[in-house]
Design a protein around this motif. Structure first.
Motif, PDB file in Angstrom:
ATOM      1  N   ARG A 152      71.973  29.259  25.452  1.00 46.41           N
ATOM      2  CA  ARG A 152      73.080  29.233  24.504  1.00 46.41           C
ATOM      3  C   ARG A 152      74.304  28.618  25.189  1.00 46.41           C
ATOM      4  NH1 ARG A 152      75.097  30.992  19.844  1.00 46.41           N
ATOM      5  NH2 ARG A 152      77.353  31.199  19.768  1.00 46.41           N
ATOM      6  N   HIS A 153      74.983  27.730  24.494  1.00 42.25           N
ATOM      7  CA  HIS A 153      76.180  27.091  25.022  1.00 42.25           C
ATOM      8  C   HIS A 153      77.242  26.997  23.937  1.00 42.25           C
ATOM      9  CE1 HIS A 153      74.815  25.538  28.991  1.00 42.25           C
ATOM     10  NE2 HIS A 153      73.625  25.667  28.427  1.00 42.25           N
ATOM     11  N   GLU A 154      78.477  27.023  24.380  1.00 43.17           N
ATOM     12  CA  GLU A 154      79.589  26.707  23.496  1.00 43.17           C
ATOM     13  C   GLU A 154      79.700  25.188  23.394  1.00 43.17           C
ATOM     14  OE1 GLU A 154      81.107  29.086  21.802  1.00 43.17           O
ATOM     15  OE2 GLU A 154      79.725  30.431  22.820  1.00 43.17           O
ATOM     16  N   LEU A 155      80.612  24.710  22.590  1.00 48.93           N
ATOM     17  CA  LEU A 155      80.916  23.282  22.540  1.00 48.93           C
ATOM     18  C   LEU A 155      82.110  23.062  23.450  1.00 48.93           C
ATOM     19  CD1 LEU A 155      79.746  20.820  21.066  1.00 48.93           C
ATOM     20  CD2 LEU A 155      81.604  21.027  19.417  1.00 48.93           C
ATOM     21  N   TYR A 156      81.915  22.271  24.498  1.00 49.99           N
ATOM     22  CA  TYR A 156      82.906  22.205  25.569  1.00 49.99           C
ATOM     23  C   TYR A 156      83.874  21.023  25.456  1.00 49.99           C
ATOM     24  CZ  TYR A 156      79.503  25.389  27.664  1.00 49.99           C
ATOM     25  OH  TYR A 156      78.643  26.427  27.893  1.00 49.99           O
ATOM     26  N   GLY A 157      83.444  19.934  24.823  1.00 51.23           N
ATOM     27  CA  GLY A 157      84.282  18.740  24.822  1.00 51.23           C
ATOM     28  C   GLY A 157      84.279  18.044  26.170  1.00 51.23           C
ATOM     29  N   THR A 158      83.195  18.251  26.951  1.00 52.09           N
ATOM     30  CA  THR A 158      83.051  17.663  28.287  1.00 52.09           C
ATOM     31  C   THR A 158      81.606  17.227  28.485  1.00 52.09           C
ATOM     32  OG1 THR A 158      82.344  19.633  29.519  1.00 52.09           O
ATOM     33  CG2 THR A 158      84.695  19.422  29.061  1.00 52.09           C
ATOM     34  N   ASN A 159      81.305  16.771  29.710  1.00 52.39           N
ATOM     35  CA  ASN A 159      79.940  16.383  30.048  1.00 52.39           C
ATOM     36  C   ASN A 159      78.963  17.552  29.959  1.00 52.39           C
ATOM     37  OD1 ASN A 159      81.296  14.071  30.580  1.00 52.39           O
ATOM     38  ND2 ASN A 159      80.497  13.756  32.633  1.00 52.39           N
ATOM     39  N   ARG A 160      79.474  18.771  29.911  1.00 52.71           N
ATOM     40  CA  ARG A 160      78.576  19.927  29.767  1.00 52.71           C
ATOM     41  C   ARG A 160      77.941  19.988  28.381  1.00 52.71           C
ATOM     42  NH1 ARG A 160      81.356  25.282  31.059  1.00 52.71           N
ATOM     43  NH2 ARG A 160      83.315  24.217  30.521  1.00 52.71           N
ATOM     44  N   ASP A 161      78.377  19.124  27.468  1.00 51.14           N
ATOM     45  CA  ASP A 161      77.742  19.036  26.154  1.00 51.14           C
ATOM     46  C   ASP A 161      76.491  18.160  26.179  1.00 51.14           C
ATOM     47  OD1 ASP A 161      79.629  20.658  24.905  1.00 51.14           O
ATOM     48  OD2 ASP A 161      80.952  18.978  24.442  1.00 51.14           O
ATOM     49  N   TYR A 162      76.204  17.506  27.309  1.00 41.20           N
ATOM     50  CA  TYR A 162      75.019  16.658  27.390  1.00 41.20           C
ATOM     51  C   TYR A 162      73.753  17.489  27.166  1.00 41.20           C
ATOM     52  CZ  TYR A 162      77.750  12.912  29.683  1.00 41.20           C
ATOM     53  OH  TYR A 162      78.652  11.926  29.998  1.00 41.20           O
ATOM     54  N   LEU A 163      72.868  16.967  26.321  1.00 35.96           N
ATOM     55  CA  LEU A 163      71.559  17.574  26.117  1.00 35.96           C
ATOM     56  C   LEU A 163      70.498  16.931  26.999  1.00 35.96           C
ATOM     57  CD1 LEU A 163      71.623  17.791  22.216  1.00 35.96           C
ATOM     58  CD2 LEU A 163      71.942  19.677  23.830  1.00 35.96           C
ATOM     59  N   GLY A 164      70.702  15.670  27.301  1.00 37.47           N
ATOM     60  CA  GLY A 164      69.750  14.938  28.132  1.00 37.47           C
ATOM     61  C   GLY A 164      70.340  13.609  28.532  1.00 37.47           C
ATOM     62  N   VAL A 165      69.561  12.821  29.288  1.00 37.89           N
ATOM     63  CA  VAL A 165      70.010  11.491  29.692  1.00 37.89           C
ATOM     64  C   VAL A 165      68.838  10.531  29.602  1.00 37.89           C
ATOM     65  CG1 VAL A 165      69.641  12.126  32.122  1.00 37.89           C
ATOM     66  CG2 VAL A 165      70.980  10.084  31.562  1.00 37.89           C
ATOM     67  N   LEU A 166      69.090   9.370  29.010  1.00 39.74           N
ATOM     68  CA  LEU A 166      68.102   8.308  28.922  1.00 39.74           C
ATOM     69  C   LEU A 166      68.536   7.169  29.828  1.00 39.74           C
ATOM     70  CD1 LEU A 166      65.607   6.928  27.665  1.00 39.74           C
ATOM     71  CD2 LEU A 166      67.146   6.018  25.901  1.00 39.74           C
ATOM     72  N   ARG A 167      67.672   6.808  30.773  1.00 41.93           N
ATOM     73  CA  ARG A 167      67.908   5.657  31.643  1.00 41.93           C
ATOM     74  C   ARG A 167      66.968   4.537  31.213  1.00 41.93           C
ATOM     75  NH1 ARG A 167      66.777   9.595  36.068  1.00 41.93           N
ATOM     76  NH2 ARG A 167      65.279   8.096  36.887  1.00 41.93           N
ATOM     77  N   ALA A 168      67.529   3.359  30.967  1.00 38.46           N
ATOM     78  CA  ALA A 168      66.726   2.224  30.514  1.00 38.46           C
ATOM     79  C   ALA A 168      67.055   1.007  31.361  1.00 38.46           C
ATOM     80  CB  ALA A 168      66.993   1.933  29.040  1.00 38.46           C
ATOM     81  N   THR A 169      66.027   0.358  31.904  1.00 34.96           N
ATOM     82  CA  THR A 169      66.235  -0.841  32.723  1.00 34.96           C
ATOM     83  C   THR A 169      65.292  -1.940  32.271  1.00 34.96           C
ATOM     84  OG1 THR A 169      64.657  -0.045  34.391  1.00 34.96           O
ATOM     85  CG2 THR A 169      66.980   0.475  34.739  1.00 34.96           C
ATOM     86  N   GLY A 170      65.782  -3.173  32.362  1.00 36.15           N
ATOM     87  CA  GLY A 170      64.983  -4.331  32.004  1.00 36.15           C
ATOM     88  C   GLY A 170      65.666  -5.584  32.506  1.00 36.15           C
ATOM     89  N   THR A 171      65.423  -6.704  31.827  1.00 38.22           N
ATOM     90  CA  THR A 171      66.051  -7.960  32.239  1.00 38.22           C
ATOM     91  C   THR A 171      66.834  -8.619  31.113  1.00 38.22           C
ATOM     92  OG1 THR A 171      63.991  -9.144  31.719  1.00 38.22           O
ATOM     93  CG2 THR A 171      64.301  -8.433  33.998  1.00 38.22           C
ATOM     94  N   ASP A 172      66.779  -8.055  29.912  1.00 37.40           N
ATOM     95  CA  ASP A 172      67.481  -8.626  28.756  1.00 37.40           C
ATOM     96  C   ASP A 172      68.258  -7.505  28.072  1.00 37.40           C
ATOM     97  OD1 ASP A 172      67.902 -10.788  26.643  1.00 37.40           O
ATOM     98  OD2 ASP A 172      66.945  -9.197  25.462  1.00 37.40           O
ATOM     99  N   GLN A 173      69.597  -7.619  28.049  1.00 36.14           N
ATOM    100  CA  GLN A 173      70.398  -6.506  27.540  1.00 36.14           C
ATOM    101  C   GLN A 173      70.145  -6.198  26.070  1.00 36.14           C
ATOM    102  OE1 GLN A 173      72.475  -4.694  29.795  1.00 36.14           O
ATOM    103  NE2 GLN A 173      72.184  -3.263  28.118  1.00 36.14           N
ATOM    104  N   PRO A 174      70.060  -7.189  25.170  1.00 35.59           N
ATOM    105  CA  PRO A 174      69.764  -6.851  23.774  1.00 35.59           C
ATOM    106  C   PRO A 174      68.447  -6.088  23.616  1.00 35.59           C
ATOM    107  CG  PRO A 174      70.621  -9.080  23.906  1.00 35.59           C
ATOM    108  CD  PRO A 174      70.377  -8.633  25.312  1.00 35.59           C
ATOM    109  N   THR A 175      67.435  -6.456  24.398  1.00 38.43           N
ATOM    110  CA  THR A 175      66.157  -5.748  24.313  1.00 38.43           C
ATOM    111  C   THR A 175      66.297  -4.330  24.842  1.00 38.43           C
ATOM    112  OG1 THR A 175      64.964  -7.831  24.599  1.00 38.43           O
ATOM    113  CG2 THR A 175      63.723  -5.812  24.978  1.00 38.43           C
ATOM    114  N   VAL A 176      67.016  -4.161  25.949  1.00 39.51           N
ATOM    115  CA  VAL A 176      67.258  -2.832  26.498  1.00 39.51           C
ATOM    116  C   VAL A 176      67.971  -1.960  25.468  1.00 39.51           C
ATOM    117  CG1 VAL A 176      68.596  -1.540  28.223  1.00 39.51           C
ATOM    118  CG2 VAL A 176      67.254  -3.537  28.919  1.00 39.51           C
ATOM    119  N   ASP A 177      68.988  -2.521  24.816  1.00 38.60           N
ATOM    120  CA  ASP A 177      69.745  -1.760  23.816  1.00 38.60           C
ATOM    121  C   ASP A 177      68.865  -1.368  22.635  1.00 38.60           C
ATOM    122  OD1 ASP A 177      71.915  -2.168  25.464  1.00 38.60           O
ATOM    123  OD2 ASP A 177      72.812  -3.741  24.237  1.00 38.60           O
ATOM    124  N   ARG A 178      68.048  -2.316  22.163  1.00 38.73           N
ATOM    125  CA  ARG A 178      67.191  -2.045  20.995  1.00 38.73           C
ATOM    126  C   ARG A 178      66.147  -0.981  21.313  1.00 38.73           C
ATOM    127  NH1 ARG A 178      62.278  -3.709  20.096  1.00 38.73           N
ATOM    128  NH2 ARG A 178      62.394  -5.430  21.612  1.00 38.73           N
TER     129      ARG A 178
END
Length: 390
Positions: free
Chosen positions: A349-375
């Motif tokens: 259980r968490h409150e709403l903090y208005g900070t990085n403590r509100d993060y639920l997860g993190v997605l790291r994406a790497t490639g060679t073409d930025q539009p493809t990475v974004d999509r």
């Protein structure tokens, strides 16, 4: 060779970055921490000693009564000055403690930059709520805070009093910095130096949550900022005395002018450093540790030049108990490598903090073409589901 690593709570940077790098370098590691049980649970095979790591005198005593040190290192924002002083005491390579103090103390950073005539920002300190005659809008932040904790935009004197009172109630005895709001796009600059050679590793373009808070929601890799921008930021870092080891600098650019928001004299966090090492295809964590062992950096790091990357931080939108969430995942789609890691456990259980403590997860994406990475990133996140119950 013996590496003393100073830490508070366990972090991904240490667990997945620096400790594996130390093992690859063949170092004997001793972790000094005020939270020994948490670290022993995270890596039971390492030597973990209890120590009041916020007190440099306690650090010096703990080391001098144990094995002879070859390096004293930390990646914690809160412990840079302690590590620098301990390294200096034992005659080891390290950061200048005066530079670490200037970076950690946001008010002192502003004074130093103004005195060096590289940038002047209206700024003052508060030890109690007060209505100031200030150039509104202003930003309130803890003088030695991190991770957007209690950083908030205020529009007038009444708002300043209300917000500062709330923060003082949460943080008794803290000192707040109130400074003029600096407009512009937010970026980072990632640097690595050995005191003689300094490498610029690129940076990120940061997208923030709507005001009044400053939660970093998305970061897009920038292989090279415009040269005039880099020169301005490096001049400000020089004025602070920054040039050894890793440094993560946040700055805004407005009408061609680059102005520092804050300097974190360590590697970038929130798994950005893990992404950076993969993206650039360099032994980033080993390079950082080697500088603290007194080894010079190579003139050319051999960093990959064609990388594109993006980090996304899904955030909680309301307080409550997390009842459903996606598991850790790693896969490749259309040439984009995706790594998703949860940052909040189901059942918490968490409150709403208005900070990085509100993060639920993190997605790291790497490639060679930025539009493809974004999509690919957007499509992947669209298929995930989090459920928060009151």
């Amino acid at each position: 060779m013996r590496l003393y690593l100073l830490a508070l709570n366990p972090t991904d940077s240490v667990t997945e970055g620096f400790l594996p790098a130390a093992a690859r370098l063949g170092l004997d590691v001793t972790v000094l921490t005020d939270q020994p049980d948490a670290h022993r649970a995270a890596y039971p095979d390492l030597e973990v000693l209890e120590c009041d790591v916020r007190d440099f005198r306690a650090v010096v005593t703990r080391i001098s009564t144990h094995h002879r040190p070859d390096a004293v290192f930390t990646n914690s924002d809160h412990l840079q000055t302690q590590a620098a002083l301990a390294a200096a005491y034992f005659g080891l390579p390290g950061k200048d403690w005066r530079a670490t103090l200037r970076c950690k103390d946001k008010a002192e950073m502003r004074r130093r930059l103004a005195a060096a005539d590289v940038d002047t920002v209206w700024s003052t300190e508060l030890t109690e709520p007060a209505a100031l005659d200030a150039p509104y809008p202003c930003v309130i932040k803890p003088r030695e805070g991190v991770a957007s904790e209690d950083v908030v935009l205020v529009d007038n004197a009444e708002d300043l009093v209300t917000r500062s009172k709330e923060i003082f109630e949460r943080r008794p005895g803290t000192v707040l910095v109130v400074e003029e709001y600096l407009p512009g796009e937010l970026y980072t600059l990632e640097t690595l130096g050995d005191g003689r050679t300094r490498h610029v590793l690129g940076g990120f373009h940061t997208e923030l949550s709507p005001p009044p808070y400053f939660i970093e929601e998305t970061l897009t890799f920038v292989p090279a900022h415009p040269e005039p921008v880099v020169e301005q930021v490096l001049a400000q870092l020089d004025a602070l005395g920054v040039g050894f080891g890793a440094c993560h600098t946040e700055f805004v650019v407005h009408e061609g002018r680059a102005r520092i928001i804050e300097v974190n004299y360590r590697a970038i966090g929130d798994q950005c450093d893990l992404l950076l090492a993969r993206l650039l295809k360099i032994p980033l964590f080993e390079h950082i540790l080697r500088t603290h062992l007194g080894e010079p950096l190579p003139a050319d790091l051999g960093a990959r030049q064609d990388g594109a990357a993006r980090l996304e931080y899904p955030c909680a939108e309301r307080p409550g108990i997390l009842t459903e969430a996606p598991a850790a995942t790693e896969l490749s789609v259309d040439g984009v490598h995706l790594t998703y890691r949860p940052l909040r456990a189901v059942g918490e259980r968490h409150e709403l903090y208005g900070t990085n403590r509100d993060y639920l997860g993190v997605l790291r994406a790497t490639g060679t073409d930025q539009p493809t990475v974004d999509r690919v990133s957007a499509d992947f996140l669209a298929g995930l589901r989090w459920e928060i119950q009151p």
